[in-house]
Design a protein around this motif. Structure first.
Motif, PDB file in Angstrom:
ATOM      1  N   THR A 104      -6.721  38.743  54.160  1.00 18.47           N
ATOM      2  CA  THR A 104      -7.611  39.823  53.734  1.00 18.47           C
ATOM      3  C   THR A 104      -6.984  41.162  54.147  1.00 18.47           C
ATOM      4  O   THR A 104      -6.085  41.197  55.001  1.00 18.47           O
ATOM      5  CB  THR A 104      -8.981  39.685  54.420  1.00 18.47           C
ATOM      6  N   GLY A 106     -15.620  41.114  49.560  1.00 22.06           N
ATOM      7  CA  GLY A 106     -14.617  40.054  49.472  1.00 22.06           C
ATOM      8  C   GLY A 106     -14.997  39.032  48.453  1.00 22.06           C
ATOM      9  O   GLY A 106     -16.186  38.697  48.306  1.00 22.06           O
ATOM     10  N   GLY A 117      -9.763  39.704  49.794  1.00 21.14           N
ATOM     11  CA  GLY A 117     -10.684  39.883  50.910  1.00 21.14           C
ATOM     12  C   GLY A 117     -11.483  41.167  50.819  1.00 21.14           C
ATOM     13  O   GLY A 117     -11.336  41.965  49.889  1.00 21.14           O
TER      14      GLY A 117
END
Lengths: 502, 242
Positions: free
Chosen positions: A389, B161, B166
């Motif tokens: 992420t 996300g 994300g």
């Protein structure tokens, strides 16, 4: 004509006594059994010493023993002087081989019991030769005056400075001043080319005189014990029965020395001389300064020793070792000579070689220093970046930027001072990682003052992503702890945030 | 003594042969000019300089960096050369990017910084009509709509996300990146990670400079204020310092 020549020869012979000299040296009788491969290491050590003298003279013609010039004179030898690199290579490999064959010689003498009566002084002079040779190897490494040499002297001086009472004086004598510069280099130069080789020549003479005077040790037979009262007569009997002139049994020495010479030349031509490495400039970051082969074991021992035990390694152990070496012929003066009936001696040899060998191996492969350039020059492998992420990617950036990588490898790449973090999430939970990062511990510094809370959380989020796809990350053994009276915190997806309700 | 003489001759012959070879330049033991130590200031080769100073964070031809790829042709086409030079030399305050010029405590000489800048800018995409490198702060309210149009497909509803990418509204993430960084990423994308550039989010409909500014403003609006940040920073609920 012949008569004139004969008269000239006789004139010289009456003055030089060459026949007598031959009879007493090359022609002196030795036990036939000593014409063995095991008895060739002594002459090999001498051959190495001769190579060192010859190549050393050539090197001295170009070498300038000053802190400003030494490094450049080595570059001159390496790159400009015809065959200069060959001389450097021969000198380096000659030195390495000299230490190796000398150790073989010493081991053979020890296992064959040759140090026993009446050859105590031969052994003692050999021990002095060992110390002198190691001194030459160390001072020779200083001659390169590169980073290895510089830090080697620094460690030597630091050890010297620990000697009680006279420590400071010893360091001053060694370095000639408070820093490692030209004064220190000239002193090591004088040691390396005058004092130590001169002493070595003197002790080689004594050593050989003793070998000639007391005879070469016969091949021992199991069960034949040395006794002070009877040994001289026993040895005399052997000489009488099977004595042959030394010159008649040197063929194995000649072959062994020829092979030795070939090995040294081949190592020179195919591996080449060592260094000079990074110049001796303290501000340059030297990730790993290492000594030459003969001292690697000591280097590893110093690195592996627990904190505070240096005094044992540098003073107590050498004192005991020296005492044991010098006292050996008096502690074990008589009795069995054959190694098959001396298990303790075999154990000593095996353990010594195992210890030195393993420490040398550790010194070569050991992760002694951080990988100082990893933070800026060693990318993390793509598979440990992909699929993360945005916050985890920022964590990876913190990981590089805070130089974590210099000590911690990912996928085996990076420093090896700390644990490899390839799968750290399988063994540590998020809170444990936060604690480790901010408090440090186990040789790791605390980063609390160097990381903002956001950086810490991003970093830990990245570390929590480091686990194989088929292995789940570590979990807390108990639920999330909370102060009494507070509501339960909301768990966050992936367990990546430690602060959802804090 | 019978077999020692041939041995001597053989040894002498082989030694002489090896010595004769020592005149040969191809011998592996002969020190090579390339192995000679040179001071770091003497390195003038882009690949070496980039590899040693930039690759670990920005990636190179063979690797992916956690931060934006500075070899992204679109990014290089957008960033003005003098700004690129300033960033390399002085770093960006408040971000992990350190200054690399000697004047800022780095290792690179001015000449080495120029080598990096010149070589990088030569890789810029030859495109016109690109959005400017920087822009005035946009409208966060409109940015929300822009987000839903261009970004939500991958980064999920409200930036929390999604399956493909994300969360982009994570306060820690937003604290660690500048608005300019967000703008650069939106324009250039992260092709090495599978993120499209500003022209590709909606086929045939590139984002406008204003839309980029608006979505960046919307993202920035998720940053915590200092007070909120401090509250979040405390690792334990009873507020003990860290």
């Amino acid at each position: 004509m012949m008569t004139t020549l004969k008269n000239i020869a006789l004139w010289f012979e009456r003055r030089l006594h060459l026949v007598k000299l031959y009879e007493q040296t090359a022609g002196h009788p030795v036990p036939k059994s000593t014409g063995s491969w095991f008895y060739t290491f002594g002459s090999m050590t001498l051959t190495c010493f001769v190579i060192q003298i010859v190549t050393g003279i050539f090197l001295a013609m170009a070498y300038v023993p000053s802190a400003a010039e030494a490094y450049h004179s080595l570059e001159l030898l390496n790159y400009a002087q015809p065959l200069g690199w060959v001389m450097r290579g021969m000198h380096y490999w000659g030195s390495t081989m000299m230490v190796i064959v000398m150790m073989c010689h010493m081991t053979q003498v020890f296992l064959w019991g040759a140090y026993k009566y009446p050859r105590e002084l031969t052994w003692l002079s050999g021990c002095v030769l060992l110390v002198l040779t190691l001194g030459l190897a160390f001072s020779g490494q200083v001659m390169r005056f590169d980073a290895d040499a510089y830090w080697g002297v620094g460690i030597g001086a630091a050890v010297g400075g620990r000697i009680p009472v006279v420590g400071d004086a010893v360091v001053h004598l060694l370095l000639g001043g408070p820093i490692i510069g030209t004064d220190a280099l000239s002193r090591f130069f004088s040691l390396h080319v005058f004092i130590l080789p001169g002493s070595l020549l003197a002790f080689v003479s004594i050593h050989l005189r003793l070998v000639l005077g007391k005879g070469i040790n016969e091949q021992p037979k199991p069960g034949v014990l040395v006794k002070r009262e009877t040994y001289d007569q026993y040895y005399h009997g052997i000489i009488k029965r099977e004595g042959v002139p030394f010159a008649a049994i040197i063929n194995k020495d000649v072959v062994a020395n020829g092979i030795l010479l070939l090995v040294i030349v081949a190592l020179t031509l195919f591996v080449g001389p060592k260094g000079p490495g990074i110049p001796a400039n303290p501000p340059l970051v030297i990730p790993e300064a290492k000594p030459d082969y003969p001292f690697l074991w000591l280097f590893a021992a110093a690195a592996l020793l627990p904190n505070g035990s240096e005094i044992w390694l540098f003073f107590v152990f050498p004192a005991i070792a020296a005492l044991a070496l010098f006292a050996l012929p008096f502690l074990s003066n008589e009795g069995e000579k054959h190694w098959r009936r001396r298990p303790v001696s075999i154990a000593i040899v095996v353990l010594t070689y195992l210890g030195v060998g393993l420490l040398t191996y550790e010194a070569i492969v050991g992760p002694w220093s951080p990988h100082m350039d990893a933070w800026s020059g060693l990318p993390i492998k793509a598979e440990y970046i992909k699929g993360r992420t945005p916050v985890e990617l920022q964590g990876a950036l913190v990981f590089q930027n805070m130089q974590c990588r210099n000590c911690h490898a990912i996928a085996g790449e990076g420093g090896h001072r700390g644990p490899d973090l390839t799968a750290v999430a399988t063994r540590m939970t998020n809170p444990q990682l936060v604690r480790q990062v901010i408090q440090g511990g186990g040789n790791m510094p605390a980063y609390a003052r160097n990381l903002s809370p956001e950086e810490t959380r991003a970093l830990v989020a990245y570390l929590c992503s480091l686990h194989p796809p088929n292995v789940p990350p570590a979990r807390e053994a108990v639920g999330v702890l909370k102060p009494i009276g507070e509501s339960s915190p909301t768990p966050t997806p992936g367990g990546n945030s430690v602060t959802s309700n804090q | 003594m019978n077999f020692s003489w041939p041995s001597i001759l053989l040894s002498a012959g082989v030694s002489a042969g090896l010595f004769a070879m020592s005149g040969c330049d191809q011998l592996p033991g002969k020190p090579k000019e390339s192995d000679r130590w040179q001071p770091p200031e003497a390195i003038k080769d882009f690949k070496t300089l980039f590899g040693a100073n930039c690759s670990a964070c920005h990636g190179d031809d063979t690797s992916i960096g956690p931060s934006i790829s500075v070899q992204n042709p679109l990014y290089l086409a957008v960033i003005p050369k003098d700004i690129l030079r300033k960033i390399i030399a002085d770093g960006i305050k408040g971000t992990p990017m350190p200054g690399f010029a000697k004047a800022n405590g780095g290792d690179l000489t001015d000449e080495q910084v120029d080598i990096l800048v010149n070589d990088l800018t030569s890789k810029a995409a030859q495109q016109t009509n690109l959005p400017p490198y920087s822009a005035a702060p946009g409208d966060a309210n409109h940015g929300s709509e822009v987000y839903n149009q261009y970004c939500a497909n991958c980064h999920g509803q409200a930036g929390q996300g999604g399956e493909k990418a994300g969360a982009v509204v994570n306060p820690d993430y937003l604290h660690l990146v500048s608005d300019q960084y967000l703008r650069s990423v939106v324009i250039g994308g992260r092709p090495e990670l599978g993120m499209w550039n500003y022209q590709e989010f909606v086929k045939g409909h590139p984002m406008s400079s204003q839309e980029i500014a608006d979505v960046v403003a919307w993202l920035g609006s998720h940053r915590l204020t200092n007070q909120e940040g401090n509250a979040a920073a405390s690792p334990t609920a009873n507020g003990s310092s860290q």
